[in-house]
Design an enzyme around this catalytic site. Structure first.
Site, PDB file in Angstrom:
ATOM      1  N   SER A 153       0.801  -1.230   0.000  1.00 58.37           N
ATOM      2  CA  SER A 153       0.000   0.000   0.000  1.00 58.37           C
ATOM      3  C   SER A 153       0.833   1.279   0.000  1.00 58.37           C
ATOM      4  O   SER A 153       0.261   2.373   0.041  1.00 58.37           O
ATOM      5  CB  SER A 153      -0.939   0.004   1.211  1.00 58.37           C
ATOM      6  N   THR A 197      -1.781   3.687   4.549  1.00 59.68           N
ATOM      7  CA  THR A 197      -0.897   4.836   4.332  1.00 59.68           C
ATOM      8  C   THR A 197       0.078   4.877   5.482  1.00 59.68           C
ATOM      9  O   THR A 197      -0.298   4.564   6.610  1.00 59.68           O
ATOM     10  CB  THR A 197      -1.726   6.142   4.357  1.00 59.68           C
ATOM     11  N   THR A 212       1.491   6.993   0.210  1.00 56.55           N
ATOM     12  CA  THR A 212       0.595   5.862  -0.069  1.00 56.55           C
ATOM     13  C   THR A 212       0.542   5.563  -1.559  1.00 56.55           C
ATOM     14  O   THR A 212       0.843   6.436  -2.385  1.00 56.55           O
ATOM     15  CB  THR A 212      -0.840   6.170   0.426  1.00 56.55           C
ATOM     16  N   ARG A 226      -7.131   8.923  -9.892  1.00 58.73           N
ATOM     17  CA  ARG A 226      -7.754   9.166  -8.580  1.00 58.73           C
ATOM     18  C   ARG A 226      -6.707   9.655  -7.581  1.00 58.73           C
ATOM     19  O   ARG A 226      -5.622   9.098  -7.457  1.00 58.73           O
ATOM     20  CB  ARG A 226      -8.396   7.875  -8.079  1.00 58.73           C
ATOM     21  N   THR A 283      -5.240   7.703   7.780  1.00 62.26           N
ATOM     22  CA  THR A 283      -5.253   6.547   6.902  1.00 62.26           C
ATOM     23  C   THR A 283      -6.701   6.089   6.809  1.00 62.26           C
ATOM     24  O   THR A 283      -7.537   6.458   7.631  1.00 62.26           O
ATOM     25  CB  THR A 283      -4.303   5.430   7.411  1.00 62.26           C
ATOM     26  N   GLY A 284      -6.997   5.300   5.794  1.00 64.41           N
ATOM     27  CA  GLY A 284      -8.387   4.872   5.588  1.00 64.41           C
ATOM     28  C   GLY A 284      -8.894   5.373   4.246  1.00 64.41           C
ATOM     29  O   GLY A 284      -8.108   5.801   3.402  1.00 64.41           O
TER      30      GLY A 284
HETATM   31  N1  ASP Z   1      -5.958   7.198   2.638  1.00 61.92           N
HETATM   32  C1  ASP Z   1      -5.425   6.418   1.547  1.00 61.92           C
HETATM   33  C2  ASP Z   1      -6.113   6.831   0.286  1.00 61.92           C
HETATM   34  O1  ASP Z   1      -7.315   6.950   0.286  1.00 61.92           O
HETATM   35  C3  ASP Z   1      -5.556   4.953   1.736  1.00 61.92           C
HETATM   36  C4  ASP Z   1      -5.366   4.425   3.134  1.00 61.92           C
HETATM   37  O2  ASP Z   1      -4.699   5.029   3.937  1.00 61.92           O
HETATM   38  O3  ASP Z   1      -5.912   3.380   3.478  1.00 61.92           O
HETATM   39  O4  ASP Z   1      -5.464   6.971  -0.729  1.00 61.92           O
END
Ligand code: ASP
Length: 340
Positions: free
Chosen positions: A84, A188, A206, A216, A239-240
């Protein structure tokens, strides 16, 4: 303002600092965490601990906090097993790895960011170059790549055998599912430092959501969403699901809640509560935050169970459970301890 845990765990409705906490239950760790040890380094997820340790090493050998943020995050970016972040990150729907990162330097309130960067394994380092060597804050796509090459970065294939295999499996089996359906495939590294002089720095890197639409961009490279540093107050990182962080400017909001006196953990919880209250998705936002403040308090919170973060000081290093918000009927979330 130090608040006790008791005042912070809610069933139904409670008033905390003039704020109504309702609809969700908050499972918090027992104490407001604070350390006098400096530097204090925190980052998202257990994989952040290796980055923290590298950052500590950099500082111990005379590097600046910015060096530490960059070199620490490079560890995660260079880890091919991490799907990731950086090389080995899962690609977009067309099999192309597009990376996002940003960095902030508290003392000068400077920022640099790159988005949709292809073929360059260390976007955090390019973001730093944007901050230090251009009059801009954000570079995107081809322009970001051209700039990186002009700064000596080498283009390489970022798709590993492992990530290619996952992409091919996704193409075969899952591509009709919604993009959010692939939400297990993302994370991330956000890394924040409070240094010995009391200054704050942070970075975020990330590969974004796996199999995302080409082009995107999530929250991670957006100042105020995936990362925010205010040298007078504190710093926060996310993160998320980036779309859900972006729409609420969460990292900025967390720092503003700390400005109002909330501890980092409380500020993270408050930001999630506020987003969940107005968002049609409610608590199902799948967003997680870390934060620290100028005084050495630190904490984290997320929607639901399972978010862990790494904390490193000169005295010790460990992985902690974040506070977790869930619907009031959900079962409690355990917490572990970290002594300073
Ligand atoms: N926040 C990151 C994104 O949407 C992904 C993640 O941290 O899970 O690109």
């Amino acid at each position: 303002m130090e608040l006790s845990r008791r005042g912070f765990v809610t069933k139904g409705t409670a008033i905390i600092s003039g704020t109504f906490y309702n609809r969700h239950e908050v499972f918090s760790n027992p104490n407001i965490r604070k350390t006098m040890s400096r530097p204090l380094i925190i980052s998202t997820w257990p994989f952040g601990e290796a980055a923290n340790k590298k950052a500590m090493e950099v500082i111990n050998s005379g590097g600046s906090s910015l060096d530490a943020v960059e070199k620490g995050i490079n560890v995660t970016e260079n880890d091919k097993e991490n799907t990731s972040v950086g090389i080995g990150g899962l690609p977009n729907s067309e099999g192309i790895v597009q990376l996002d990162a940003c960095i902030m330097n508290g003392p000068k309130h400077e920022a640099g960011s790159v988005m949709g960067l292809e073929k360059i394994r260390n976007p955090i380092s390019v973001a730093r170059k944007v901050m230090e060597h251009t009059r801009h804050v954000q570079l995107v796509g081809k322009g970001a790549q051209k700039f990186a090459c002009s700064q000596g970065f080498i283009k390489e294939n970022l798709l590993t055998e492992k990530s290619k295999k996952k992409w091919l499996e996704w193409k075969k089996d899952n591509q009709k599912k919604s993009l959010e359906g692939s939400s297990e495939n993302h994370d991330t590294i956000a890394l924040l430092i409070l240094d010995e002089d009391g200054n704050l720095t942070g970075g975020c890197s990330t590969s974004g959501l796996a199999f995302k639409l080409p082009g995107r961009v999530g929250d991670s490279p957006i100042i105020g969403s995936g990362l925010y540093v205010d040298n007078e107050i504190g710093a926060a990182g996310a993160t998320g699901i980036g779309e859900n962080v972006l729409r609420h400017c969460c990292s900025f909001m967390i720092v503003e809640f700390m400005r109002q006196g909330l501890s980092p953990e409380e500020a993270c919880i408050q930001a999630i509560q506020r987003a969940a209250k107005i968002d049609p998705k409610g608590i199902d936002l799948n967003i997680f935050f870390i934060a620290l403040d100028k005084t050495g308090r630190y904490g984290a919170a997320g929607t639901g169970k399972g978010f862990q973060y790494s904390v490193t000081t000169p005295k010790q290093s460990g992985i902690l459970d974040s506070a977790a918000l869930s619907d009031i009927d959900a079962g409690p979330v355990g917490g572990n301890e970290f002594q300073n």
